[in-house]
Scaffold this active site. Structure first.
Site, short mmCIF file in Angstrom:
data_model
loop_
_atom_site.label_atom_id
_atom_site.label_comp_id
_atom_site.label_asym_id
_atom_site.label_seq_id
_atom_site.Cartn_x
_atom_site.Cartn_y
_atom_site.Cartn_z
N HIS A 412 -93.09 -21.00 -2.59
CA HIS A 412 -93.05 -21.02 -4.06
C HIS A 412 -94.48 -21.00 -4.58
CE1 HIS A 412 -93.84 -25.41 -3.82
NE2 HIS A 412 -92.91 -25.44 -2.91
N HIS A 419 -96.13 -31.86 -5.38
CA HIS A 419 -96.48 -33.22 -4.96
C HIS A 419 -97.22 -33.96 -6.07
CE1 HIS A 419 -95.39 -32.48 -0.76
NE2 HIS A 419 -95.73 -33.72 -0.47
#
Length: 530
Positions: A412, A419
């Site tokens: 992606h 994160h």
């Protein structure tokens, strides 16, 4: 035939009247059932109206997708590519058509280069019923392909790759980290922390948030023991051996860009260690689950007791009550996990529907072809003339970015970092509930071999500073692995923060307690009151 067949049934009190107070009930409280239902509806309606009436956002991009017809500035991993690593135009157009229409059938017909699959682009259209809609949160445009800004970020990830095995405790004396700080200081638009206008070993690879430059590189929440129900988790983790780098061979790199899954695996160190260098941190953020860092930090914070709670907690000073379902452990833990998914939704919208920014490993392929004269790209000279590029070529005989993971980056786009969004949201929730000025007891730091924890006797480390540092560690750890850029992380932290703030705004009026509101310091250093 039953004689009661045609006899009308006797209506219950519920059938006879919508006034629920007529139903027999043992319930007590200030509101009747009907009043409670109306109050709940009003709270939901007001929250929805607040979000609806916010100004419509604008989502700027860096313009690379229109500027470069060959799409060198955009993410395309998993689609088919030619020998220069340039994406097949028909495949890229099919991806754009799918993203533009949102039609599941279109996604099913995207031409792929191998067996790797795109990571959940349709989640970009999902709605949330608490907090802001993912499409309503905004981040700035990322640096452009040819900019001096991206040149500095590329140099940083290359230096991070070269210094993965240097213990954080040795940064002040190691030749590579000293050279990295000196080299990064020459870039005209490097946006990491500095001291007197220069990058030093004390600011090298650190974040920009309040508290980031205080004490050891790693946050206490990645070192200290975690109370876990009836047991305790000691934070020694599996890591990889020194020099376990990947995708430095061009054919291997190209196969991975085409979505061909590699059979190579990380070479694991047989000895678990406390996080002591960039390689250990890279592996931690490779194997963690979504909100693991925030869950661990919250469990540590809850073990500090009432003294560590935010001054705005309505149960501070109460002689008759403690918080639990509200303003206690279950409340905080729920909001951390709840905010993680909302932050990811906002991230995936920006990744797929706005920016589609290329990953560092993709940029590294373009840099390699440019430096070897296989092609000619408008890469900023501040990068091509950087010392780090010659270091990489000398060690690996290519200009590709050495990755910590055999499979390279996820499937992606890069901007913003997932994160970072998750940890930004979770840390924001914790700052809303815990006292940022609380000094963490018995601080520690890892030995240079990662086999033990040593007492840290420097300046006091606070909850607020170490939570901010945790956010930066998780974010920059992905840069150290080679899968993200600095701007992916810092803007991701702010996006996660915004998602968490929106959730807190929705929930503020749901409590019965005398509650003044949530107050904490944001990542940019300003204080917010909700």
């Amino acid at each position: 035939m039953s004689k009661n067949k045609d006899k009308p049934k006797k209506k219950s009190k519920v059938d006879e009247s919508s006034n629920l107070k007529e139903i027999d009930s043992a319930e007590i409280g200030p509101l009747s059932a009907l009043q409670r239902r109306e109050a709940a509806y009003k709270i939901r309606k007001n929250a929805a109206s607040y979000q609806k009436n916010l100004p419509l956002p604008s989502h700027p991009s860096n313009g690379d997708e229109d500027l470069f017809p060959n799409k060198i500035g955009n993410y395309s991993k998993g689609l088919p590519h030619n020998n220069l690593g340039l994406v097949d135009q028909k495949a890229y157009k099919a991806l754009i058509k799918s993203l533009s229409t949102g039609d599941p059938e279109n996604f099913a017909s995207i031409p792929m280069g191998g067996s790797a699959k795109l990571s959940n682009p349709q989640s970009a259209y999902a709605y949330d019923l608490v907090g802001p809609d993912s499409h309503h949160l905004v981040i700035i445009e990322p640096p452009a392909f040819s900019s001096s800004w991206i040149a500095s970020e590329a140099a940083e990830v290359y230096w991070q790759a070269l210094t993965r095995d240097v213990p954080f405790s040795d940064y002040d004396t190691n030749e590579l980290t000293l050279e990295a700080a000196s080299d990064l200081s020459t870039f005209s638009d490097f946006r990491g922390p500095k001291e007197k206008g220069k990058i030093t070993t004390g600011t090298l690879f650190r974040g920009n948030t309040p508290g980031d430059k205080e004490g050891p590189y790693i946050s206490q929440f990645l070192w200290k023991d975690i109370p876990y129900g009836p047991s305790t988790i000691i934070q020694r983790y599996r890591t990889t051996i020194a020099g376990d780098d990947h995708l430095t061979l061009y054919d291997e790199w190209l196969n991975v860009q085409n979505g061909v899954k590699t059979s190579k695996k990380n070479k694991l160190d047989p000895t678990p260690r406390f996080i002591r260098n960039g390689r250990d941190l890279s592996m931690w953020v490779h194997q963690d689950f979504t909100f693991q860092s925030c869950l661990n930090a919250c469990l540590i914070l809850l073990s500090y007791g009432k003294e560590a709670l935010n001054e705005t907690n309505p149960y501070n000073g109460s002689t008759t009550e403690d918080g639990f379902i509200t303003f206690g452990g279950p409340h905080i833990l729920d909001l951390i996990s709840r905010a993680a998914r909302s932050a990811l939704s906002a991230s995936w919208f920006q990744k797929w529907l706005v920016h589609r920014r290329l990953r560092p490993e993709e940029f590294g392929g373009h840099l390699h072809n440019h430096m070897t004269k296989a092609s000619n790209y408008p890469i900023n000279k501040e990068l091509t003339e950087s010392k780090v590029i010659s270091h990489v070529f000398s060690k690996y005989k290519s200009y590709l970015l050495p990755l910590a993971y055999p499979e390279g980056c996820p499937t992606h786009p890069s901007y913003p970092a997932g994160h970072a969004c998750i940890v930004g949201a979770g840390v924001t929730m914790m700052k809303a509930f815990f006292k940022e000025s609380f000094v963490i007891p018995a601080p520690v730091e890892s030995s240079s071999d990662g086999l033990s924890l040593l007492p840290y006797d420097g300046s006091p480390l606070t909850i607020g500073g170490e939570l901010n540092k945790l956010a930066s560690n998780i974010s920059i750890g992905r840069d150290t692995a080679g899968v993200h850029w600095r701007s992916d992380g810092f803007e991701g932290l702010k996006l996660g923060e915004a998602a968490a703030i929106g959730i807190l705004q929705d929930f503020k009026k749901t409590y019965n307690e005398n509650f003044a509101g949530f107050s904490f310091r944001k990542f940019d250093g300003t204080t917010i009151m909700i």
